[in-house]
Design a protein around this motif. Structure first.
Motif, PDB file in Angstrom:
ATOM      1  N   ALA A 194     105.987 -57.006  21.148  1.00 22.92           N
ATOM      2  CA  ALA A 194     105.140 -56.356  20.139  1.00 22.92           C
ATOM      3  C   ALA A 194     104.550 -55.054  20.687  1.00 22.92           C
ATOM      4  N   GLU A 195     104.132 -55.071  21.959  1.00 21.90           N
ATOM      5  CA  GLU A 195     103.613 -53.852  22.588  1.00 21.90           C
ATOM      6  C   GLU A 195     104.705 -52.782  22.673  1.00 21.90           C
ATOM      7  N   LEU A 196     105.913 -53.206  23.026  1.00 21.74           N
ATOM      8  CA  LEU A 196     107.029 -52.274  23.149  1.00 21.74           C
ATOM      9  C   LEU A 196     107.330 -51.602  21.818  1.00 21.74           C
ATOM     10  N   ARG A 197     107.289 -52.362  20.738  1.00 22.20           N
ATOM     11  CA  ARG A 197     107.533 -51.780  19.414  1.00 22.20           C
ATOM     12  C   ARG A 197     106.532 -50.670  19.120  1.00 22.20           C
ATOM     13  N   GLY A 198     105.269 -50.941  19.424  1.00 20.38           N
ATOM     14  CA  GLY A 198     104.240 -49.943  19.167  1.00 20.38           C
ATOM     15  C   GLY A 198     104.431 -48.685  19.994  1.00 20.38           C
ATOM     16  N   VAL A 199     104.801 -48.849  21.267  1.00 19.75           N
ATOM     17  CA  VAL A 199     105.009 -47.695  22.144  1.00 19.75           C
ATOM     18  C   VAL A 199     106.218 -46.891  21.680  1.00 19.75           C
ATOM     19  N   LEU A 200     107.306 -47.573  21.343  1.00 14.73           N
ATOM     20  CA  LEU A 200     108.504 -46.875  20.876  1.00 14.73           C
ATOM     21  C   LEU A 200     108.227 -46.105  19.591  1.00 14.73           C
ATOM     22  N   ALA A 201     107.462 -46.708  18.704  1.00 12.51           N
ATOM     23  CA  ALA A 201     107.127 -46.026  17.451  1.00 12.51           C
ATOM     24  C   ALA A 201     106.293 -44.784  17.717  1.00 12.51           C
ATOM     25  N   GLY A 202     105.439 -44.852  18.737  1.00  9.60           N
ATOM     26  CA  GLY A 202     104.572 -43.716  19.031  1.00  9.60           C
ATOM     27  C   GLY A 202     105.278 -42.593  19.767  1.00  9.60           C
ATOM     28  N   LEU A 203     106.267 -42.933  20.615  1.00  8.56           N
ATOM     29  CA  LEU A 203     106.895 -41.934  21.472  1.00  8.56           C
ATOM     30  C   LEU A 203     108.169 -41.342  20.884  1.00  8.56           C
ATOM     31  N   ALA A 204     108.888 -42.120  20.084  1.00  8.07           N
ATOM     32  CA  ALA A 204     110.185 -41.662  19.590  1.00  8.07           C
ATOM     33  C   ALA A 204     110.027 -40.750  18.387  1.00  8.07           C
ATOM     34  N   ASP A 205     110.917 -39.778  18.289  1.00  8.64           N
ATOM     35  CA  ASP A 205     110.903 -38.865  17.139  1.00  8.64           C
ATOM     36  C   ASP A 205     111.508 -39.529  15.909  1.00  8.64           C
ATOM     37  N   GLU A 206     112.419 -40.475  16.123  1.00  9.83           N
ATOM     38  CA  GLU A 206     113.105 -41.147  15.014  1.00  9.83           C
ATOM     39  C   GLU A 206     112.537 -42.550  14.832  1.00  9.83           C
ATOM     40  N   PRO A 207     112.548 -43.058  13.586  1.00 12.66           N
ATOM     41  CA  PRO A 207     112.080 -44.431  13.364  1.00 12.66           C
ATOM     42  C   PRO A 207     112.898 -45.435  14.170  1.00 12.66           C
ATOM     43  N   ILE A 208     112.211 -46.382  14.801  1.00 15.74           N
ATOM     44  CA  ILE A 208     112.861 -47.381  15.644  1.00 15.74           C
ATOM     45  C   ILE A 208     112.409 -48.768  15.208  1.00 15.74           C
ATOM     46  N   ALA A 209     113.373 -49.669  15.075  1.00 17.63           N
ATOM     47  CA  ALA A 209     113.090 -51.060  14.711  1.00 17.63           C
ATOM     48  C   ALA A 209     113.638 -51.966  15.805  1.00 17.63           C
ATOM     49  N   THR A 210     113.211 -53.221  15.806  1.00 17.50           N
ATOM     50  CA  THR A 210     113.794 -54.203  16.715  1.00 17.50           C
ATOM     51  C   THR A 210     114.488 -55.277  15.898  1.00 17.50           C
ATOM     52  N   LEU A 211     115.519 -55.868  16.478  1.00 15.88           N
ATOM     53  CA  LEU A 211     116.300 -56.907  15.798  1.00 15.88           C
ATOM     54  C   LEU A 211     116.491 -58.076  16.749  1.00 15.88           C
ATOM     55  N   GLU A 212     116.033 -59.250  16.330  1.00 15.68           N
ATOM     56  CA  GLU A 212     116.179 -60.462  17.134  1.00 15.68           C
ATOM     57  C   GLU A 212     117.149 -61.394  16.424  1.00 15.68           C
ATOM     58  N   VAL A 213     117.755 -62.309  17.181  1.00 17.62           N
ATOM     59  CA  VAL A 213     118.592 -63.332  16.554  1.00 17.62           C
ATOM     60  C   VAL A 213     118.128 -64.709  17.022  1.00 17.62           C
ATOM     61  N   HIS A 214     117.863 -65.586  16.048  1.00 19.15           N
ATOM     62  CA  HIS A 214     117.428 -66.957  16.306  1.00 19.15           C
ATOM     63  C   HIS A 214     118.425 -67.917  15.665  1.00 19.15           C
ATOM     64  N   PRO A 215     118.440 -69.164  16.101  1.00 19.89           N
ATOM     65  CA  PRO A 215     119.271 -70.159  15.412  1.00 19.89           C
ATOM     66  C   PRO A 215     118.788 -70.345  13.976  1.00 19.89           C
ATOM     67  N   LEU A 216     119.718 -70.636  13.076  1.00 21.74           N
ATOM     68  CA  LEU A 216     119.329 -70.893  11.686  1.00 21.74           C
ATOM     69  C   LEU A 216     118.501 -72.163  11.597  1.00 21.74           C
ATOM     70  N   PRO A 217     117.391 -72.159  10.878  1.00 16.75           N
ATOM     71  CA  PRO A 217     116.628 -73.388  10.668  1.00 16.75           C
ATOM     72  C   PRO A 217     117.468 -74.422   9.926  1.00 16.75           C
ATOM     73  N   ASP A 218     117.170 -75.699  10.148  1.00 16.22           N
ATOM     74  CA  ASP A 218     117.913 -76.769   9.484  1.00 16.22           C
ATOM     75  C   ASP A 218     117.757 -76.698   7.972  1.00 16.22           C
ATOM     76  N   GLN A 219     116.556 -76.413   7.519  1.00 13.62           N
ATOM     77  CA  GLN A 219     116.304 -76.309   6.088  1.00 13.62           C
ATOM     78  C   GLN A 219     115.909 -74.865   5.769  1.00 13.62           C
ATOM     79  N   LEU A 220     116.673 -74.267   4.872  1.00 10.51           N
ATOM     80  CA  LEU A 220     116.468 -72.863   4.564  1.00 10.51           C
ATOM     81  C   LEU A 220     116.574 -72.658   3.055  1.00 10.51           C
ATOM     82  N   ASP A 221     115.511 -72.162   2.442  1.00  9.63           N
ATOM     83  CA  ASP A 221     115.505 -71.924   0.999  1.00  9.63           C
ATOM     84  C   ASP A 221     116.144 -70.568   0.723  1.00  9.63           C
ATOM     85  N   ARG A 222     117.463 -70.565   0.573  1.00 13.34           N
ATOM     86  CA  ARG A 222     118.186 -69.315   0.345  1.00 13.34           C
ATOM     87  C   ARG A 222     117.907 -68.738  -1.037  1.00 13.34           C
TER      88      ARG A 222
END
Length: 435
Positions: free
Chosen positions: A36-64
């Protein structure tokens, strides 16, 4: 959802253009707090918008059903698939996490970037359980992050370079942080997430309006509801076409839908102005008779009523307009391959700010109403019956409840967009919500 195994979670830093920032993350694992700290620093220092992307296992129950489905051939799904494929070649962590083919991908857009996309797109819903608390309806709760270790994915070769306007991707300038330039992926994720969020709000408004009209039996308001909800078909078709990078045509009927929404927003603006004027005329610091209040706010003391229906009609018009704005922004962004995300942000921001002002006006009216003190009706009798007292108490309670859903702190927060990916490459994008 919790994960007591302390899972290793790969995380990408996605830029929407060439960006040079210090190598803050390196290849070392990090905690959720550090991320979370890294996201804030990257947003403050970078000229271009920067996002983060994580991958987690799919939950057993998912309301699609809450999300917006896109097949494997859609640009968003293809951009994501190429990112996964290229990452697996250069990162054993990414390869291990994505080998099953399915997963829950969580993109977080920092507050600074969310502000560029327009105030008020996503606001937290106030929680009564704790002072200052908010509800979070994210598919994967923060329980995952509490037990996960995040590992940055190293530099990725061109990822997401699928045909269509602005389909550019690659690695940021050498010597900087490991940023993958993936503007189309970020654009599509934000566009679908915001559109899904707006449609979720539309569904809620329609449900409330239907309940209110069943009690009220007001044909004029029912016609207004029908005209607005009738715009959905054209908006849904236009959304599907643009997210497949097609071209909009007049046969869709989007022009007439936009006209109906604009009329509804104009009516909402007039109503808010009338409500504000009526509140300004009330004696300051004095109790108000319920009879005087209902002249300007008919039905405000009831479960149903014209005033509450007008509130929901306003919410419906705003939700539909938000979807239209996203469509217009995507169309503008895709028309200029060299200026993808900036066009998107610019087109989205101006109209979103106007909608935010309307929402703030409604919130101000509700806050002022909820703070009013109700007086006993004046009459010849010095004593009132138990029934009359009960009715006054119920009316006071209902009016005071009007302020419960108002978000006093409207500061822009980080926005999270979750994408469930199936083994066949198809995706379901869930409504964007505060991270």
């Amino acid at each position: 959802m919790t994960d007591d195994r302390k899972a290793i979670v790969p995380v990408w830093t996605l830029a929407t253009g060439d960006a040079r920032v210090p190598a803050l993350a390196g290849d070392e694992p990090m905690t959720a707090e550090r991320l979370a700290e890294l996201r804030g620093v990257l947003a403050g220092l970078a000229d271009e918008p920067i996002a983060t992307l994580e991958v987690h296992p799919l939950p057993d129950q998912l309301d699609r059903g809450r999300g917006m489905p896109l097949d494997a051939a859609s640009p968003l799904a293809q951009h994501l698939s190429q990112l996964i494929t290229q990452s697996a070649r250069s990162s054993s962590v990414a390869a291990t996490a994505t080998t099953a083919g399915d997963g829950l991908y969580r993109m977080v857009v920092p507050a600074k970037v969310a502000a560029q996309l327009g105030e008020g797109i996503v606001r937290p819903m106030a929680s009564k359980a704790a002072a200052g608390g908010v509800h979070s309806a994210l598919v994967s709760s923060t329980g995952i992050a509490a037990h996960a270790t995040f590992v940055p994915v190293g530099k990725v070769a061109a990822a997401g370079a699928v045909g269509g306007a602005g389909a550019t991707a690659g690695v940021a300038v050498a010597g900087s942080a490991a940023l993958t330039v993936a503007a189309p992926l970020v654009l599509m994720a934000v566009a679908v997430g915001v559109s899904a969020h707006a449609d979720h709000k539309r569904q809620q408004a329609i449900e409330h309006i239907t309940e209110l009209l069943e009690q009220l039996r007001e044909e004029k308001l029912d016609a207004e509801r029908s005209e607005l909800d009738g715009c959905r078909d054209a908006i849904d078709k236009a959304t599907a076409i643009l997210l497949d990078q097609g071209k909009l045509g007049v046969s869709l009927g989007l022009d007439s839908a936009v006209h109906a929404i604009s009329k509804a927003l104009a009516a909402a603006g007039r109503r808010v102005a009338q409500w504000q004027s009526a509140l300004d005329k009330l004696p300051e610091g004095k109790a108000v008779e319920i009879g005087s209040l209902t002249k300007s706010f008919p039905g405000v003391d009831e479960e149903g009523g014209t005033f509450r229906t007008h509130l929901e009609l306003t919410a419906l018009a705003i939700a539909l307009k938000r979807r239209v704005i996203v469509l217009q922004a995507v169309e503008h962004a895709q028309s200029d391959s060299g200026n993808l995300f900036e066009n998107f942000a610019r087109a989205l921001k101006a109209d979103q700010q106007r909608l935010g002002q309307l929402e703030s006006g409604v919130a101000g009216v509700l806050e002022r109403l909820s703070a009013l003190e109700l007086a006993r009706p004046h009459g010849l009798r010095p004593v009132f019956t138990t029934g009359e007292v009960d009715r006054l108490m119920r009316a006071a309670h209902r009016i005071h409840q009007l302020g419960d859903g108002v978000v006093a702190d409207s500061r822009t927060t980080d926005v999270a967009i979750e994408i469930a990916r199936g083994k066949d490459g198809s995706v379901v994008v869930f409504p964007a919500l505060p991270a």
